[in-house]
Design a protein around this motif. Structure first.
Motif: not given
Length: 681
Positions: A385-391, A598-605
């Protein structure tokens, strides 16, 4: 009497000669396997003299004894055939892994071997690497050649092994194998140690260095057949808001003279983890996942939340792209987008086990790939669900994806539609000339009209023009742009690399032009990163492009992330960030509903502490760097440890434990189709 005695003596001589032949065979097998381990070890970019050298020797001896015991049940040509086959297969394994490492800087897994037919598309690269490393390969085949020559010149062996000899061989096997296991269990248990590789994790490069190739492949096969769960520390308990709109527990006190600071809501979705835990039943793994994600710190929304809400999005994973390709004169469009957009000066693009496919997986999902499989392909049957295509498709965007090489390479025809795209590649609708590699410019020329007039749209591109080899003879794109780089002050390999990046630059130039003509340039956000650093370049060529010797554990993976929209205010971000952070960053910028836990990355801002994770478990934070190879943590000058950490090593261990958890839970998200259980979309 004399004749009987002479016969007895001849029989004794034959027995001694046969026994000596058996002993020599055992020594030859031990020496051959360890010799091949040494050849492979010399040619990898890891430490040669460490405890792993001893474990490799012990496991090589154990493997040789297994082969020796097997052959003891055969005689004559049957024994010779078994020995020849086992030695031949072993040699081919070493030689193929040697070439694979030389090309991809890692070792293939059992899963990759099962899908190895696709690698034949790179036969020219394989043949080039074989020619380049012919002498090393000749050394790898030397034991097999010696065996065949000696057997051809020797008499047929009729020697029968006794059960005593087999018993001694078995005892030696137990001795060598037991010594290896004892050393592993009594030794270092940190990340990337022999203990870690044998029992807990699966990082092929470190595993081969610590245990040897054959043991690493045996473990990989066992784990593939039986399933494998690494041991992790218990999930931490962190009190964070759990529902959208909820404010942090401590409300800032208003000052009578200053405007009160903004209070931001966390980027989370409404997920009832308590109910999910009650429904987990006897599934301990699922319960562990619910507990971890429930208590994980979410990122807060910020001044950039929704800044580009409603914008079109173009997301690009660019083959072999790096900051070395950004040159004002050679690649003016890349330079323009870098310096007129958001300039990330501390962006890293770690390499993972399946090079391009894993790099693409990280950049499009915000998850760490599972070692030993093709994670992107495996995700093709999961909810994503968090892939940009699906979002974006979920809120009405037109979503398209393109790749200008074979459409089903890495099974993208399975994974990319599942990410929410109408997908085209070479062979299923994308009409570009079949060259090697194919042109990124041609891909833009035949695709942009399919979406620029249909707002809102989201297009995803996986490019290929920047692919290795970086030579004039074996690379159509490098040859095509050769004249444009010939006068540059770089080595031939470096110039050929830049020639491939010119094609990407022209593709982006064309894209910007078409966006302008359609009147949507100022309402289109473009995000681009690489799949991996240009590992097809010799290290000397990378140093040549950098102008200095590039450090190989961190700096080698430093790269460029482009975030650009026409007319945006240029800005520079020095915060350490990586490709794992792309999906949460774009999700926040577009004001999408997503759950940062639910994501392993972090918002860069965001204000959450940054964390760059490398495949070998090295890391970079805002406070320092940890090199898992040297096991050294370096605190940044002037950095202060957070409360609760008495020493820098305490802090390092806590970060390392969290990294282990992120590897583990990323794997479990993939294995258990976890998003389907917690996200109602």
């Amino acid at each position: 009497m004399y004749t009987t005695t002479r016969r007895s003596r001849n029989l004794d001589r034959r027995k001694k000669r046969s026994a000596l032949e058996g002993f020599n065979l055992l020594i030859f097998l031990m020496g051959s396997i360890f010799f091949m381990e040494i050849i492979l070890r010399v040619n990898t970019e890891t430490s040669f003299f460490n405890i792993g050298l001893i474990f490799s020797a012990l496991f090589a001896a154990s493997t040789a004894l297994c082969i020796y015991l097997l052959t003891s049940f055969f005689r004559g040509w049957g024994r010779t055939l078994i020995l020849g086959l086992t030695l031949g297969v072993t040699t081919i394994l070493f030689a193929s892994q040697f070439i694979y490492y030389k090309i991809f800087k890692t070792f293939y897994t059992v899963f990759s071997a099962q899908n190895g037919g696709q690698v034949l598309e790179f036969m020219n690269d394989i043949l080039f690497m074989i020619r380049k490393n012919f002498l090393w390969l000749l050394l790898l085949f030397l034991p097999l050649v010696l065996f065949l020559v000696l057997k051809a010149r020797s008499r047929k062996s009729t020697y029968r092994f006794t059960w005593t000899e087999r018993g001694i061989s078995l005892a030696l096997f137990v001795l060598f194998f037991g010594a290896a296991l004892m050393g592993i269990n009594l030794g270092d248990k940190e990340q990337n140690s022999a203990f870690d590789m044998y029992y807990k994790n699966n990082y092929p490069v470190a595993s081969v260095n610590q245990l040897g190739l054959l043991t690493s492949m045996r473990l990989d096969l066992q784990r593939t057949l039986t399933g494998f769960d690494p041991v992790i520390a218990p999930p931490p308990v962190v009190e964070v808001p759990q529902t959208p709109g909820e404010t942090p527990s401590e409300t800032p006190v208003e000052s009578p003279t200053e405007e009160p600071p903004k209070v931001y809501a966390p980027n989370v979705m409404t997920i009832d983890f308590d109910q999910l835990l009650s429904q987990a039943g006897t599934d301990a793994e699922l319960a562990k996942m619910h507990t971890y994600f429930k208590n994980r710190e979410a990122t807060l929304q910020n001044d950039f939340t929704g800044k580009y809400k409603g914008y079109n999005l173009i997301l690009i994973t660019a083959e072999g792209y790096s900051h070395y390709a950004v040159n004002k004169d050679v690649t003016p469009t890349l330079y323009k987008m870098t310096h007129e957009g958001v300039n990330f000066t501390n962006f890293y693009n770690p390499i993972w086990g399946v090079s391009t496919s894993d790099g693409e997986y990280v950049a499009t999902t915000g998850l760490i790939p599972k070692s030993g499989v093709w994670s992107m392909y495996k995700s093709g049957s999961n909810a994503m669900p968090f892939a940009m295509g699906n979002q974006l498709r979920h809120i009405g965007y037109k979503t398209l994806a393109y790749h200008n090489h074979t459409y089903n390479y890495y099974n993208r025809d399975v994974s990319h539609p599942n990410l929410g795209y109408d997908y085209k590649g070479l062979g299923n609708g994308l009409q570009v000339r079949k060259t090697w590699p194919e042109s990124d410019l041609e891909m833009m020329e035949v695709t942009t009209e399919e979406f620029v007039h249909d707002e809102p749209f989201h297009a995803y591109f996986m490019t290929v023009s920047g692919h290795m080899r970086y030579t004039w003879g074996g690379n159509f794109i490098a040859s095509k742009n050769k004249a444009l780089v010939q006068n540059l002050p770089y080595s031939e390999g470096a110039k050929a690399y830049l020639a491939t990046q010119i094609e990407l630059d022209r593709a982006l130039e064309y894209l910007l032009q078409k966006l302008d003509e359609a009147g949507v340039a100022e309402n289109t956000l473009i995000a681009m990163s690489a799949d991996h650093y240009p590992y097809g370049l010799d290290k000397a060529d990378i140093d040549n492009l950098a102008g200095h010797e590039v450090e190989s554990n961190f700096e080698l993976y430093k790269s460029s992330f482009i975030l650009y929209a026409k007319g945006m205010e240029p800005m520079t971000i020095d915060r350490p960030v990586s490709s794992l952070d792309i999906i949460p960053t774009i999700s926040n910028l577009l004001g999408l509903e997503y759950d940062s836990r639910l994501l392993m990355g972090v918002d860069m801002f965001s204000t959450k502490a940054p964390l760059i994770i490398f495949n070998n478990r090295s890391f970079i934070t805002d406070l320092g760097k940890y090199n898992s190879v040297t096991k050294q943590f370096t605190l940044n000058p002037g950095a202060t440890l957070p409360a609760g950490y008495a020493t820098a090593d305490d802090y390092r261990k806590a970060i390392s434990a969290e990294i282990d958890r992120q590897f583990y839970f990323s794997t479990k998200i993939l294995e258990k189709n976890y998003y389907a259980k917690v996200v109602n979309r």
